[in-house]
Write a protein that holds these residues in place. Structure first.
Motif, PDB file in Angstrom:
ATOM      1  N   ASN A 198      21.456  36.380  50.561  1.00  0.00           N
ATOM      2  CA  ASN A 198      22.091  35.088  50.290  1.00  0.00           C
ATOM      3  C   ASN A 198      23.606  35.193  50.188  1.00  0.00           C
ATOM      4  N   SER A 199      24.168  36.342  50.534  1.00  0.00           N
ATOM      5  CA  SER A 199      25.620  36.504  50.484  1.00  0.00           C
ATOM      6  C   SER A 199      26.290  35.669  51.567  1.00  0.00           C
ATOM      7  N   LYS A 200      27.510  35.233  51.274  1.00  0.00           N
ATOM      8  CA  LYS A 200      28.265  34.474  52.275  1.00  0.00           C
ATOM      9  C   LYS A 200      28.837  35.393  53.347  1.00  0.00           C
ATOM     10  N   HIS A 201      28.819  36.701  53.093  1.00  0.00           N
ATOM     11  CA  HIS A 201      29.319  37.664  54.074  1.00  0.00           C
ATOM     12  C   HIS A 201      28.149  38.100  54.956  1.00  0.00           C
ATOM     13  N   ALA A 202      28.247  37.785  56.239  1.00  0.00           N
ATOM     14  CA  ALA A 202      27.139  38.068  57.149  1.00  0.00           C
ATOM     15  C   ALA A 202      26.864  39.564  57.244  1.00  0.00           C
ATOM     16  N   PHE A 203      27.918  40.390  57.185  1.00  0.00           N
ATOM     17  CA  PHE A 203      27.701  41.832  57.331  1.00  0.00           C
ATOM     18  C   PHE A 203      26.885  42.379  56.160  1.00  0.00           C
ATOM     19  N   LEU A 204      27.049  41.808  54.961  1.00  0.00           N
ATOM     20  CA  LEU A 204      26.278  42.285  53.814  1.00  0.00           C
ATOM     21  C   LEU A 204      24.811  41.855  53.927  1.00  0.00           C
ATOM     22  N   PRO A 216      26.387  49.214  40.519  1.00  0.00           N
ATOM     23  CA  PRO A 216      27.004  47.973  41.041  1.00  0.00           C
ATOM     24  C   PRO A 216      25.986  47.048  41.706  1.00  0.00           C
ATOM     25  N   LEU A 217      24.987  47.623  42.364  1.00  0.00           N
ATOM     26  CA  LEU A 217      23.973  46.805  43.035  1.00  0.00           C
ATOM     27  C   LEU A 217      23.132  46.044  42.025  1.00  0.00           C
ATOM     28  N   PHE A 218      22.649  46.710  40.991  1.00  0.00           N
ATOM     29  CA  PHE A 218      21.817  46.035  39.992  1.00  0.00           C
ATOM     30  C   PHE A 218      22.641  45.034  39.171  1.00  0.00           C
ATOM     31  N   ALA A 219      23.902  45.370  38.912  1.00  0.00           N
ATOM     32  CA  ALA A 219      24.729  44.453  38.129  1.00  0.00           C
ATOM     33  C   ALA A 219      25.039  43.171  38.896  1.00  0.00           C
ATOM     34  N   ASN A 220      25.027  43.228  40.218  1.00  0.00           N
ATOM     35  CA  ASN A 220      25.436  42.084  41.025  1.00  0.00           C
ATOM     36  C   ASN A 220      24.259  41.296  41.581  1.00  0.00           C
ATOM     37  N   THR A 221      23.013  41.689  41.262  1.00  0.00           N
ATOM     38  CA  THR A 221      21.841  41.009  41.836  1.00  0.00           C
ATOM     39  C   THR A 221      20.874  40.583  40.738  1.00  0.00           C
ATOM     40  N   VAL A 222      21.415  40.070  39.649  1.00  0.00           N
ATOM     41  CA  VAL A 222      20.563  39.637  38.539  1.00  0.00           C
ATOM     42  C   VAL A 222      19.837  38.345  38.876  1.00  0.00           C
ATOM     43  N   GLY A 223      20.524  37.410  39.506  1.00  0.00           N
ATOM     44  CA  GLY A 223      19.922  36.124  39.840  1.00  0.00           C
ATOM     45  C   GLY A 223      19.436  36.071  41.272  1.00  0.00           C
ATOM     46  N   ASP A 224      19.357  34.825  41.787  1.00  0.00           N
ATOM     47  CA  ASP A 224      18.916  34.623  43.163  1.00  0.00           C
ATOM     48  C   ASP A 224      20.026  34.848  44.175  1.00  0.00           C
ATOM     49  N   LYS A 225      21.270  34.846  43.690  1.00  0.00           N
ATOM     50  CA  LYS A 225      22.421  35.066  44.557  1.00  0.00           C
ATOM     51  C   LYS A 225      23.304  36.145  43.936  1.00  0.00           C
ATOM     52  N   PRO A 226      24.141  36.791  44.771  1.00  0.00           N
ATOM     53  CA  PRO A 226      25.051  37.798  44.218  1.00  0.00           C
ATOM     54  C   PRO A 226      25.984  37.179  43.176  1.00  0.00           C
ATOM     55  N   ASN A 227      26.151  37.881  42.043  1.00  0.00           N
ATOM     56  CA  ASN A 227      27.035  37.364  40.992  1.00  0.00           C
ATOM     57  C   ASN A 227      28.478  37.299  41.457  1.00  0.00           C
ATOM     58  N   ALA A 239      17.316  29.124  56.834  1.00  0.00           N
ATOM     59  CA  ALA A 239      18.671  28.638  56.557  1.00  0.00           C
ATOM     60  C   ALA A 239      19.585  28.830  57.750  1.00  0.00           C
ATOM     61  N   ASN A 240      19.338  29.859  58.537  1.00  0.00           N
ATOM     62  CA  ASN A 240      20.167  30.104  59.721  1.00  0.00           C
ATOM     63  C   ASN A 240      19.922  29.064  60.803  1.00  0.00           C
ATOM     64  N   GLY A 241      18.768  28.433  60.771  1.00  0.00           N
ATOM     65  CA  GLY A 241      18.465  27.366  61.720  1.00  0.00           C
ATOM     66  C   GLY A 241      18.333  27.871  63.137  1.00  0.00           C
ATOM     67  N   ASP A 242      18.827  27.077  64.079  1.00  0.00           N
ATOM     68  CA  ASP A 242      18.720  27.395  65.499  1.00  0.00           C
ATOM     69  C   ASP A 242      19.920  28.174  66.019  1.00  0.00           C
ATOM     70  N   ARG A 243      20.777  28.627  65.117  1.00  0.00           N
ATOM     71  CA  ARG A 243      21.957  29.378  65.567  1.00  0.00           C
ATOM     72  C   ARG A 243      21.534  30.729  66.147  1.00  0.00           C
ATOM     73  N   TYR A 244      22.052  31.015  67.312  1.00  0.00           N
ATOM     74  CA  TYR A 244      21.740  32.268  67.992  1.00  0.00           C
ATOM     75  C   TYR A 244      22.829  33.270  67.635  1.00  0.00           C
ATOM     76  N   ASN A 245      22.584  34.058  66.591  1.00  0.00           N
ATOM     77  CA  ASN A 245      23.580  35.017  66.129  1.00  0.00           C
ATOM     78  C   ASN A 245      22.895  36.337  65.806  1.00  0.00           C
ATOM     79  N   LEU A 246      23.682  37.260  65.239  1.00  0.00           N
ATOM     80  CA  LEU A 246      23.163  38.595  64.979  1.00  0.00           C
ATOM     81  C   LEU A 246      22.063  38.584  63.923  1.00  0.00           C
ATOM     82  N   LEU A 247      22.196  37.732  62.920  1.00  0.00           N
ATOM     83  CA  LEU A 247      21.167  37.655  61.876  1.00  0.00           C
ATOM     84  C   LEU A 247      19.846  37.186  62.467  1.00  0.00           C
ATOM     85  N   ASN A 248      19.900  36.154  63.305  1.00  0.00           N
ATOM     86  CA  ASN A 248      18.688  35.653  63.955  1.00  0.00           C
ATOM     87  C   ASN A 248      18.015  36.751  64.778  1.00  0.00           C
ATOM     88  N   SER A 249      18.799  37.464  65.570  1.00  0.00           N
ATOM     89  CA  SER A 249      18.230  38.514  66.430  1.00  0.00           C
ATOM     90  C   SER A 249      17.658  39.660  65.614  1.00  0.00           C
TER      91      SER A 249
END
Length: 824
Positions: free
Chosen positions: A540-546, A483-494, A584-594
């Motif tokens: 590049n997923s829209k889901h932050a947890f992923l 499932p991982l290889f099938a969903n990561t063919v391009g620059d973004k998840p299929n 892309a996250n910019g100046d937002r102080y969130n979990l991804l930034n930290s």
């Protein structure tokens, strides 16, 4: 000994001890006896193991210990605080014999079910002194409708006192009071006397809280238990009576999937189901003060389940028929579903067994072919059967993962990858129909247990870890990562829906576990498949947890501080997706930034030089404006310091004479890096079945080649030294000027001028006895020296050792301040 402790089944017992979790631990099976023990100064109970004859129990029968007889084959007592013991007899006669001996020692009547009043706390001890054993028993009111309220109040009032509870239990049993109360229940129900029915509910609730096994035996009889359920339907707290009897008699139907010939087993199964229903559904949740007042009810269910499992396990024909029908292709789906659900219930009951008995239980099921039967079930399309099969499989893996691994390795030799049990489990995880992937979470735990090296065995003949992990990465890993290889063919998840993101997150969690515990196998897999690059597509997923799962996987790789991984990341420029996500996250102080900053801070603190240099040289422009943390500026500072040290070291080496650099046999460390670089530059595509050679193997071969060259050189030097020693035996020792070039000149000179030869120097040459330099002989030329050419490489002189000794002697005679300091 007062009795024989041979092989008589009459004295055969199981010894149990109550643990901290209020469940009974099996301490072994043996034979019980009673005897006077001199060391304990009294009559004692002795239990000897039936396997090795070791002493399982030696307990003195104290006059004030409360022994309790339950279910006609159990004797339970406490020794000290929180130390409860139980003897479960195979035969009633043996239990009666030991019980009579206990009562004899304590001076009690063997007809009672408890020998002492249970005293709780200091106040109860004082109360015990006030009420002697000869206190009159409790008188029960007449059992009529008009006295139901009085009876309810009496039963409720005795609950706080253990002594009065015991007296009340004895009175209820002696007067057959439960039977009379059941008759009143039928009368009240016929008359629709709701008030009387509410009083009866309170009365029977108090009887349950008396916590007496003798009363449970009466209430759970086949002809009484449904009436007890009926009484408990009339809870005063409910607006309408419940319909428990209707559910048990009509909705909950017992399916006899395999004919059971033992009536005792049938009766025990029905009884256990109804009692479990009373405990879990009907009775209200006990309060903190009532929690221990139903412990006997739990013990009743526990021992019933142990008996059921034992009866079924001993019926070999029953189990053989069960598994034969499970594997039979002609068995219809409905029948197979009933068989699977029965097997699941059977395995659930087995949890009451202790570890030793549980292992033998699952080993017996394995011999009957339970794993191959599960393989058939998982290949079907019925979600209910699949779910039950997964539950059964989890029981087996939890208690014996080595048995499952052995089965998988065996079937791997005769079956295709698609039909392997573990691959069927992985496919079930991937195709879990639950939107929340509850089943997939359970299966991830099962797979982790199977591939965890911590619970793998290592013997003299084989290593389970090496064998199974090699098999797993060759035959199963591609199924898990599909499932991982099938969903990561391009620059973004299929596909970027929530369910797919959850599944990929679980997959990354399992892969991170592999990175941490499978160093060699997962390393080859990551490089061969370029796995990390595919994982970072999920940034590049829209889901932050992923995105955080992908980042966490890279962080786990970096935490190993393995230069193999580091060069792979640098060569593939795999920090770029992280840098892009940070921008892309910019100046937002969130979990991804930290999380991203923390990863770079780890690189700085651990001083991972190669990664630090790569980040500064390639990606620093993306971070130079970040001033709310000092991580990136500190990285740049560390990089600059590292470059300064490198320049100083290079300059020092350039200023050092070549002959003093001590690199005669030392190989430049950078050649190792060049070999790795050559390996990373290879673009060969590996097939799935190919085995990739690690860099260490290539380097070891090169080092072996180098050592061969050195050995050949040393051998030629030894031979040359011997020949030169013979040639120059008559020549006096002479000294080289090692700072001047060495040339070979065989031309003759006038007798009054110095001669420059391979073995002489114009400066500091030793004089002959008459004060003039010693002229060379014409045959001093070694056979392997080319004339009129400067020497290249290493040349061995026969008098070199003596020259070095003279130099050392000269240096040692110099003042300390004037000794030369040679660069290393």
């Amino acid at each position: 000994m007062a009795a024989d402790t041979g092989t008589s089944t009459r004295r055969r017992v199981k010894l149990y001890m109550l643990n901290e979790n209020r469940t009974w631990d099996d301490r072994g099976t043996g034979h019980v006896s009673y005897a006077y023990v001199e060391r304990l100064k009294g009559m004692s109970l002795l239990v000897l193991s039936e396997t090795d004859g070791s002493l399982l129990l030696e307990s003195k029968i104290l006059p004030d210990t409360a022994y309790q007889k339950q279910q006609e084959t159990l004797i339970v007592w406490s020794e000290g605080e929180n130390y409860d013991l139980a003897l479960s007899f195979q035969e009633k006669a043996g239990c009666d014999e030991i019980w009579e001996k206990i009562c004899q020692v304590q001076g009690k009547d063997p007809s009672v079910d408890i020998t002492q009043d249970i005293v709780e706390g200091e106040s109860e001890e004082e109360h015990f002194d006030e009420i002697p054993d000869a206190a009159p028993p409790i008188e029960l009111p007449p059992c009529v409708i008009s006295t139901l309220e009085e009876i309810s109040e009496l039963f409720t009032s005795v609950l706080p006192s253990p002594i009065r509870r015991e007296k009340l239990a004895v009175a209820i049993e002696n007067e057959n009071y439960i039977k009379k109360l059941i008759d009143l229940f039928h009368m009240c129900e016929d008359l629709e006397n709701l008030e009387g029915l509410h009083h009866l509910y309170d009365i029977f609730k108090s009887i349950f809280l008396l916590n007496k096994n003798a009363l449970f035996e009466i209430m759970f009889n086949d002809d009484v238990i449904m009436d007890i359920v009926g009484v408990l339907e009339y809870d005063p707290a409910l607006p309408q009576p419940a319909k428990h009897r209707e559910y048990l008699s009509k909705t909950a139907k017992f399916k006899e999937v395999i004919p059971i010939t033992s009536q005792e087993l049938l009766q025990k199964i029905h009884q256990t189901y109804k009692v479990q229903y009373i405990q879990d559904v009907i009775l209200p949740t006990p309060s903190v003060f009532e929690e221990n007042m139903l412990s006997t009810l739990g013990s009743f269910i526990f021992f019933n389940k142990v008996e059921i499992v034992g009866m079924i396990q001993n019926d070999e024909r029953f189990l053989e028929t069960l598994f034969k029908q499970l594997r039979d292709e002609e068995t219809d789906d409905e029948k197979r579903g009933d068989l699977v659900l029965f097997l699941k219930e059977f395995c659930t009951f087995s949890q009451t067994l202790q570890q030793q008995n549980r292992d033998s239980f699952f080993k017996a099921l394995s011999n009957l072919g339970i794993l191959s039967a599960l393989e058939v079930i998982l290949g079907l399309e019925d979600p209910v059967m699949k779910s039950a099969a997964i539950d059964i499989f989890s029981f087996i893996v939890e208690y014996s993962p080595s048995m499952v691994r052995e089965f998988i390795l065996h079937e791997g030799r005769i079956q295709d990858d698609d039909d392997l049990l573990i691959n069927l489990v992985i496919e079930q995880m991937v195709s879990d129909p639950d939107p929340e992937l509850g089943g997939a979470v359970q299966l991830i735990g099962i797979i982790r247990l199977l591939i965890d090296p911590e619970n793998m065995l290592a013997t003299a003949n084989k290593t389970e870890k090496t064998e199974f992990l090699s098999f797993f990465y060759k035959h199963c890993m591609h199924v898990m990562t599909a499932p991982l290889f099938a969903n990561t063919v391009g620059d973004k998840p299929n596909r970027d829906d929530y369910r797919t993101a959850q599944l990929l997150g679980l997959t990354l969690e399992l892969l991170a576990f592999c990175v941490e515990h499978h160093t060699y196998h997962i390393k080859n897999y990551i490089i061969n498949k370029d796995l990390l690059r595919r994982v970072l597509v999920l940034m590049n997923s829209k889901h932050a947890f992923l995105a955080l799962c992908a980042l966490r996987f890279m962080r786990r790789v970096l935490s190993l501080k393995d230069e193999f991984y580091n060069r792979y990341i640098i060569k593939g420029c795999l920090f770029q997706p992280v840098v892009d996500a940070f921008k892309a996250n910019g100046d937002r102080y969130n979990l991804l930034n930290s999380a991203i900053i923390e990863m770079f801070e780890f690189i700085r603190v651990e001083d991972v030089k190669s990664v630090c240099s790569h980040i500064v040289e390639v990606h620093y422009k993306a971070f130079e404006h970040v001033d709310y943390v000092q991580t990136f500026r500190a990285l740049k500072l560390r990089y600059d310091q590292q470059q300064e040290r490198l320049k100083d070291k290079t300059a020092s080496l350039e200023n050092t004479p070549t002959i003093l650099r001590n690199n005669r046999y030392r190989r430049d460390a950078r050649t190792l890096e060049e070999d790795e670089e050559m390996w990373f530059d290879q673009d060969d595509d590996f097939e799935d079945g190919d085995t990739m050679k690690p860099v260490s193997e290539m380097l070891s071969k090169k080092l072996e080649s180098d050592f061969d060259q050195i050995n050949k050189y040393l051998e030629s030097r030894r031979v040359m030294g011997v020949s030169k020693e013979n040639e120059f035996r008559d020549s006096p020792p002479r000294m080289n000027n090692r700072t001047s070039p060495i040339n070979i000149n065989l031309k003759t000179s006038p007798s009054n001028s110095p001669v420059h030869s391979p073995l002489t120097s114009p400066v500091g040459s030793p004089a002959s006895p008459n004060g003039t330099p010693t002229p060379p002989k014409e045959e001093v030329k070694p056979n392997n020296v080319v004339t009129n050419k400067p020497l290249v490489g290493l040349v061995d002189y026969p008098d070199e050792d003596s020259d070095e000794e003279e130099e050392e002697a000269d240096q040692s005679s110099m003042p300390a301040a004037k000794r030369p300091r040679l660069a290393s």
